[in-house]
Design an enzyme around this catalytic site. Structure first.
Site, mmCIF file in Angstrom:
data_model
loop_
_atom_site.group_PDB
_atom_site.id
_atom_site.type_symbol
_atom_site.label_atom_id
_atom_site.label_comp_id
_atom_site.label_asym_id
_atom_site.label_seq_id
_atom_site.Cartn_x
_atom_site.Cartn_y
_atom_site.Cartn_z
ATOM 1 N N GLU A 183 0.706 -1.186 -0.253
ATOM 2 C CA GLU A 183 -0.018 -0.223 -0.081
ATOM 3 C C GLU A 183 0.720 1.214 0.052
ATOM 4 O OE1 GLU A 183 -2.632 0.522 3.501
ATOM 5 O OE2 GLU A 183 -3.492 2.312 2.326
ATOM 6 N N LYS A 225 -2.522 -2.010 -3.238
ATOM 7 C CA LYS A 225 -3.773 -1.119 -2.366
ATOM 8 C C LYS A 225 -3.268 0.170 -2.714
ATOM 9 C CE LYS A 225 -5.882 -0.026 2.048
ATOM 10 N NZ LYS A 225 -6.739 -0.507 2.977
HETATM 11 P P1 13P Z 1 -9.499 4.327 4.287
HETATM 12 O O1 13P Z 1 -10.158 3.690 3.369
HETATM 13 O O2 13P Z 1 -9.962 4.958 5.233
HETATM 14 O O3 13P Z 1 -8.419 5.328 3.540
HETATM 15 O O4 13P Z 1 -8.331 3.129 5.000
HETATM 16 C C1 13P Z 1 -7.856 2.192 4.325
HETATM 17 C C2 13P Z 1 -6.634 1.798 4.864
HETATM 18 O O5 13P Z 1 -6.392 0.786 4.974
HETATM 19 C C3 13P Z 1 -5.585 2.845 4.824
HETATM 20 O O6 13P Z 1 -4.435 2.143 5.281
#
Ligand code: 13P
Length: 347
Positions: A183, A225
């Site tokens: 991510e 992600k």
């Molecule tokens: P949000 O969808 O609230 O941005 O959170 C997703 C997430 O896991 C951020 O690390």
């Protein structure tokens, strides 16, 4: 199941991931808004409400938990992991330990810019992954944050360091038989345009896939992600779902390898409905080589959290809210959502 099979299941059409891995500090902020004290049992009760939603596995493929959460149980004695397994949902775990200032970042920035961040948690990671695998985790998450500020930030050094750390984490996960969700989040905070978000996201994803290849990470067993291409929250710029979809897909087509099983978006501060509409617009333009799904935290939980408000009497009503948002996003993964469906929302 092989890593590739788990990754496919995470982004199966019609489903997506519930990010319920708020750290203790973050969940406290969310609870403060509903005037609920962030005690261990309140956090447990809130997550029990989420995970025991009737029909949970219909539109949810996996859950990301926090270290405390993966060790907790429902009131009936079943662990959260068992409850998810019984619902056909893959248990996942956040394994990063938050962010810290990047060494030397203050000297790289100008004019009072915030320090750039790198993510903590590589030390001792193989041992922790082993334990999480024994607790039932099938996938993990590591979040790197990238800040845009003017033309100074992010620096190339920050982008590269975050990409290297994501790749080292991903390799360690695969060695522990866990699918890494990688991510990199280009934050929506700030006054940058969507065009600047696209430019920075391109650099970030380019560096990430270079480093994943250099670390010999199997792409078939990896889930991305990342953020959509959207303007900064304080920019005053507005983009329609079609515009967000066009810009995000243009970027992905340039960079994402076709053997990547999927990309599960973070919501990053978009409203619940924006996050659903934008995802739907992308999938309405499909098929794409990779499944485009969701891994939303706030965009799945905001209204459900408000409805729950810390009271056992509100559990069933809050679960209906979560089930509705999960269904809307599930439909959006196949481009089958329309805003009129919100007329049936139970809140
Ligand atoms: P949000 O969808 O609230 O941005 O959170 C997703 C997430 O896991 C951020 O690390």
């Amino acid at each position: 199941m092989s890593l590739a099979e788990i990754a496919k299941q995470m982004v199966a059409p019609g489903k997506g991931i519930l990010a319920a891995d708020e750290s203790t500090g973050t969940i406290e902020k969310r609870f403060t808004k509903i005037a609920v004290p962030s005690t261990e049992d309140n956090r447990r009760a809130y997550r029990e409400m989420l995970f025991t939603t009737p029909g949970f596995g219909e539109y949810i493929s996996g859950v990301i938990m926090y270290d405390e959460t993966i060790r907790q149980s429902a009131k009936n004695g079943k662990t959260f992991v068992q409850i998810q397994q019984e619902a056909g949902v893959l248990p996942g775990i956040k394994v990063d330990q938050g962010t810290k200032d990047m060494d030397g970042s203050t000297t790289l920035t100008t004019g009072g810019s915030p320090n750039e961040k790198v993510t903590k948690g590589l030390e001792g990671l193989p041992e922790r992954l082993k334990e999480y695998a024994s607790l039932g985790a099938k996938f993990a998450k590591w979040r790197a944050v990238i800040t845009i500020e003017g033309t100074d930030l992010p620096t190339d050094a920050n982008i590269r360091q975050n990409a290297k750390d994501l790749a080292a984490y991903a390799k360690a996960c695969q060695e522990a038989d866990i699918v890494p969700m990688v991510e990199p989040e280009v934050l929506m905070d700030g006054s940058h345009t969507a065009a600047r978000c696209a430019e920075v996201s391109e650099k970030v994803l380019t560096a990430l896939f270079e480093e994943l290849a250099a670390a010999d990470v199997a792409i078939e067993g990896t889930i991305l992600k990342t953020n959509m291409v959207v303007p900064g929250k304080e920019s005053g710029e507005k983009k329609t779902p079609d515009e967000v979809a066009e810009a995000t897909l243009a970027l992905f087509k340039k960079i994402l390898p076709p053997n990547l099983p999927g990309q599960a978006f973070l919501s990053g501060g978009q409203s619940e409905i924006e996050a659903t509409e934008n995802l739907n617009a992308m999938n309405a333009r499909g098929p794409h080589p990779w499944n485009l799904s969701f891994s939303y935290g706030r965009a799945l939980q905001d209204s459900a959290l408000k409805k729950w408000a810390g009271s056992p009497a509100n559990v069933a009503a809050a679960q209906k809210v979560l089930a509705h948002r999960a269904k809307m996003n599930g439909l959006a993964t196949e481009g089958k959502y329309s805003k009129e469906m919100e007329n049936e929302r139970p809140y």
